[in-house]
Each structure stands twice: as structure tokens, then as C-alpha cells.
Design an enzyme around this catalytic site. Structure first.
Site, mmCIF file in Angstrom:
data_model
loop_
_atom_site.group_PDB
_atom_site.id
_atom_site.type_symbol
_atom_site.label_atom_id
_atom_site.label_comp_id
_atom_site.label_asym_id
_atom_site.label_seq_id
_atom_site.Cartn_x
_atom_site.Cartn_y
_atom_site.Cartn_z
ATOM 1 N N CYS A 1 5.979 -11.377 6.070
ATOM 2 C CA CYS A 1 6.955 -11.741 7.094
ATOM 3 C C CYS A 1 8.364 -11.383 6.623
ATOM 4 C CB CYS A 1 6.867 -13.240 7.388
ATOM 5 S SG CYS A 1 5.475 -13.713 8.450
ATOM 6 N N HIS B 1 4.243 -12.162 12.944
ATOM 7 C CA HIS B 1 3.073 -12.600 12.182
ATOM 8 C C HIS B 1 1.840 -12.760 13.051
ATOM 9 C CE1 HIS B 1 0.992 -14.615 8.833
ATOM 10 N NE2 HIS B 1 0.541 -15.475 9.726
ATOM 11 N N ASN C 1 -7.756 -2.918 7.695
ATOM 12 C CA ASN C 1 -8.819 -3.911 7.807
ATOM 13 C C ASN C 1 -8.311 -5.031 8.702
ATOM 14 O OD1 ASN C 1 -10.259 -2.472 5.828
ATOM 15 N ND2 ASN C 1 -9.322 -3.656 4.188
ATOM 16 N N HIS D 1 -1.228 -11.217 8.551
ATOM 17 C CA HIS D 1 -0.117 -10.464 9.139
ATOM 18 C C HIS D 1 -0.569 -9.027 9.423
ATOM 19 C CE1 HIS D 1 4.388 -10.310 9.606
ATOM 20 N NE2 HIS D 1 4.068 -9.034 9.697
ATOM 21 N N HIS E 1 -1.114 -5.455 9.205
ATOM 22 C CA HIS E 1 -0.751 -4.470 8.188
ATOM 23 C C HIS E 1 -1.962 -3.610 7.856
ATOM 24 C CE1 HIS E 1 -2.887 -7.326 5.626
ATOM 25 N NE2 HIS E 1 -2.909 -6.420 4.661
ATOM 26 N N GLN F 1 -3.098 -0.248 4.767
ATOM 27 C CA GLN F 1 -2.823 0.251 3.420
ATOM 28 C C GLN F 1 -2.978 1.773 3.384
ATOM 29 O OE1 GLN F 1 -4.425 -2.182 0.064
ATOM 30 N NE2 GLN F 1 -5.544 -3.287 1.668
#
Length: 363
Positions: A75, A137, A177, A188, A190, A192
């Protein structure tokens, strides 16, 4: 669309990049945490039986695990919660993972385990980054606007080019994922990006198959599969001027959709502006269909397959593989004996049936 990049450094020296949709935003707020550099103990061991690399990263046992929402490290920073992102708001942010599977700064290791030639190993040199999709979030990727998805595509493409220029990176892998069922430990929104120091087994096998197909037929395997799926049409979920989303004829997972650009490119950096804009509309449509399929948030893995940095690029074809372990509203597919033991998948849902179910979802 113009995306404005601003580089920064976190207090332990890790890189952070803001990808902003508006110009002139002040990104000079420093990281007020007093972080010590993380000690990374990562190595790769070669499996003598399968001839594949296995990453061993023992330091990751201490990574952040299901923090409460008011302590989320992704956040924006507030007075009460100093996070990985120093600014009080942001659009898209990319930063080096604090608990990476692979890193540039790992110590050297002996090249043999137990002194035996069968057990080779190398330092786990590579690159792992986190891509934060929104400062909200409670959002998910499917909640984002097309403009935000376009910003994320630009960030993926930028990092693909940057990692590909690193001499120790052989393959760049952006992925997301979603869902605790998948094993997500931070809710949250996101994803990678991994910069592997080798070509991954899945990519190596696909490109070996594509090379054999080219030698036999003169064509590109991925392009011909896409053409065959578009001609058959029965497994196509969504199609547009620049992209086609379909359930593959031999889908392994209960819910599996592949998303291909209609015109072949090798990696995300090769996408045109028109392809990037159109992807946002097609991908959001597919994600909404997944969530509408059973009326519950669909856990999934979204993985980009793109050409390796140096080898077999001529046979590659950029595409996204999206799949879920949910096989019914209240049932999950677990990888059991056949899948985990022998790598032979058993799918409970006929691919043509799944494609029809996804097409019938109202979005």
C-alpha cells in the site's frame, strides 16, 4: 499513451520505478525505513535425473506472510504504515523483491554438492521484481481500467527489455498469482517478474517442439495452432482485431485460456501501440468471464510466455497462459498422483464445454 517513469532507491539500496499516467508528479519522497540489506542465500542445484535446475532459496522462509490490511507492505506509505512504496499514492510501481528467489548479490558456492559430479550447483544469480498494479488494496486486476492495464503492459515491456539486457538473464517471465487458493500471501493486487539465468524447462520443451515442427513443415507451430483454433472457433472465448483468447484443445486445467496476438511478436517489448491498447479490452473481458463463471472470485495464475533472451528466438511466439485450479463453485483441482508424480494431467472438464461456459457468461 505516454507513461512517465521515475526511478528511486529504497533505504536498503533496492531499485524502485514509478510508472505514472500523468506528468509532473513529485516522486522524491524518501523511504523513511531504516532497512538493513537482506541477506540472500540462493543457489541452483542441477537435478541429475531430469537435467533441470532447482532453485534453493532458504532466506525466503522469513518473507511477509498474510499481513493485516493495515500493515500491507504494498500500500502507499502513511504515517502509521511505512511500506515498500514511499509515496502516498501511485499508479503502477515496480521494485526489486526484498525476498528474491534469485539475486545479483548472492554469495558464490562450491560447484559440486558433496563433492560429486552428479550433483552440480551454481549461485542463484538472477533478478526478481514485484509489479504493483494499483494503490487500491481492495482492487484486483479485473477491476482496473483499460488505461491502467495499458500502463502495466508498458511496465512489463520496459522491464522485459531492461532484464534482457542483463548479461546473467536468459529468460524474462512476468506473471500474476491471484487468490489464497493459489498460495498468494499478499492480497494487494500485484504480480512479479523473474529474470532467470537459464531457459525454463517449459519454454525449452515448447521451443524444441516448435523447432522440430519448423524443420518438418516450414511453419511456426504457435502461429499454426492459433490459426487452427480461430478456424475451428468452438474453443474461442474472445477475439478482436489484434488478439484471440481460446481454451486450448488439450487444456490441462479445469479453466485454462490462452491469449495470443494475431500478429506474431517475440516478446512484450515487441508489441505495437495498437496491440497494447487492444490487449487491455480483451484481457479484462476474459477476467470478467472467469469471475462470472461460478459467481466467485476465480483464483488463477497468469503467465507470459515470451522468447528467451538469446536462444531459439526464431521459433517463439508471445502468448499469455491463464489457468485456474477451480473446477466447480465449491471444488478445487489438486495435483495428485498422475499430475504430481508423472506430469500427466487429467482434466475433469472437456475444453469445448469450458469454452462454451465462458462465452455464455454475461460481462
Amino acid at each position: 499513451m505516454t507513461v512517465y517513469q521515475t526511478g528511486a532507491r529504497l533505504s536498503d539500496g533496492r531499485d524502485l520505478i514509478y510508472f505514472d499516467e500523468s506528468p509532473g508528479i513529485d516522486r522524491t519522497t524518501p523511504d523513511r525505513r531504516a532497512l538493513e540489506p537482506t541477506s540472500v542465500f540462493s543457489e541452483m542445484r542441477r537435478d541429475a535425473i531430469t537435467d533441470e535446475w532447482v532453485i534453493v532459496a532458504s532466506h525466503r522462509q522469513g518473507r511477509t506472510y498474510h499481513p493485516p490490511s493495515d500493515s500491507c507492505p504494498l500500500c502507499p506509505t502513511t504515517a502509521d504504515n511505512l511500506t515498500e512504496i514511499p509515496s502516498s499514492c501511485y499508479d503502477v510501481v515496480v521494485f526489486e523483491n526484498r525476498f528474491p528467489s534469485l539475486s545479483q548479490g548472492v554469495p558464490d558456492v562450491e560447484r559440486l554438492v558433496s563433492g560429486n559430479e552428479l550433483f552440480r550447483r551454481r549461485p542463484g544469480v538472477g533478478r526478481c521484481e514485484v509489479v504493483v498494479f494499483s494503490d487500491d488494496h481492495q482492487a484486483s486486476f479485473g477491476d482496473l481500467s483499460p488505461a491502467r492495464v495499458r500502463t502495466i503492459v508498458d511496465a512489463w515491456a520496459d522491464r522485459t527489455a531492461a532484464m534482457g539486457a542483463m548479461d546473467y538473464v536468459e529468460q524474462v517471465f512476468p506473471f500474476e498469482n491471484r487468490g489464497e487458493e493459489i498460495g498468494v500471501t499478499l492480497s494487494h493486487p500485484h504480480g512479479q517478474i523473474y529474470g532467470y539465468p537459464f531457459v525454463t524447462p517449459r519454454t525449452e520443451r515448447m521451443l524444441t517442439t516448435a523447432r522440430r515442427y519448423a524443420d518438418r513443415s516450414g511453419g511456426n507451430l504457435f502461429a499454426d495452432v492459433l490459426r487452427a483454433e480461430r478456424d475451428a472457433a468452438e474453443r474461442v472465448v474472445q477475439r478482436s482485431e489484434h488478439w484471440t483468447a481460446f481454451v486450448p484443445a488439450a487444456a490441462r486445467w479445469p479453466v485454462e485460456v490462452h491469449v495470443y496476438p494475431n500478429k506474431r511478436v517475440l516478446d512484450l517489448n515487441g508489441l505495437s501501440d495498437a496491440q497494447r491498447d487492444d490487449f487491455a479490452a480483451v484481457y479484462l473481458d476474459v477476467l470478467h468471464r472467469l469471475d462470472g463463471l461460478y459467481g466467485v472470485a476465480m483464483p488463477y495464475i497468469a503467465s507470459w510466455n515470451q522468447a528467451p533472451v538469446r536462444v531459439d528466438r526464431e521459433h517463439a511466439y508471445l502468448h499469455l497462459q491463464l489457468f485456474s485450479i477451480r473446477r466447480a463453485p465449491d471444488k478445487l483441482k489438486y495435483l495428485a498422483g498422475s499430475e504430481s508424480g508423472m506430469g500427466v494431467f487429467v482434466n475433469d472438464i472437456v475444453p469445448e464445454r469450458m469454452a462454451a461456459m465462458l462465452r455464455n457468461v454475461r460481462v
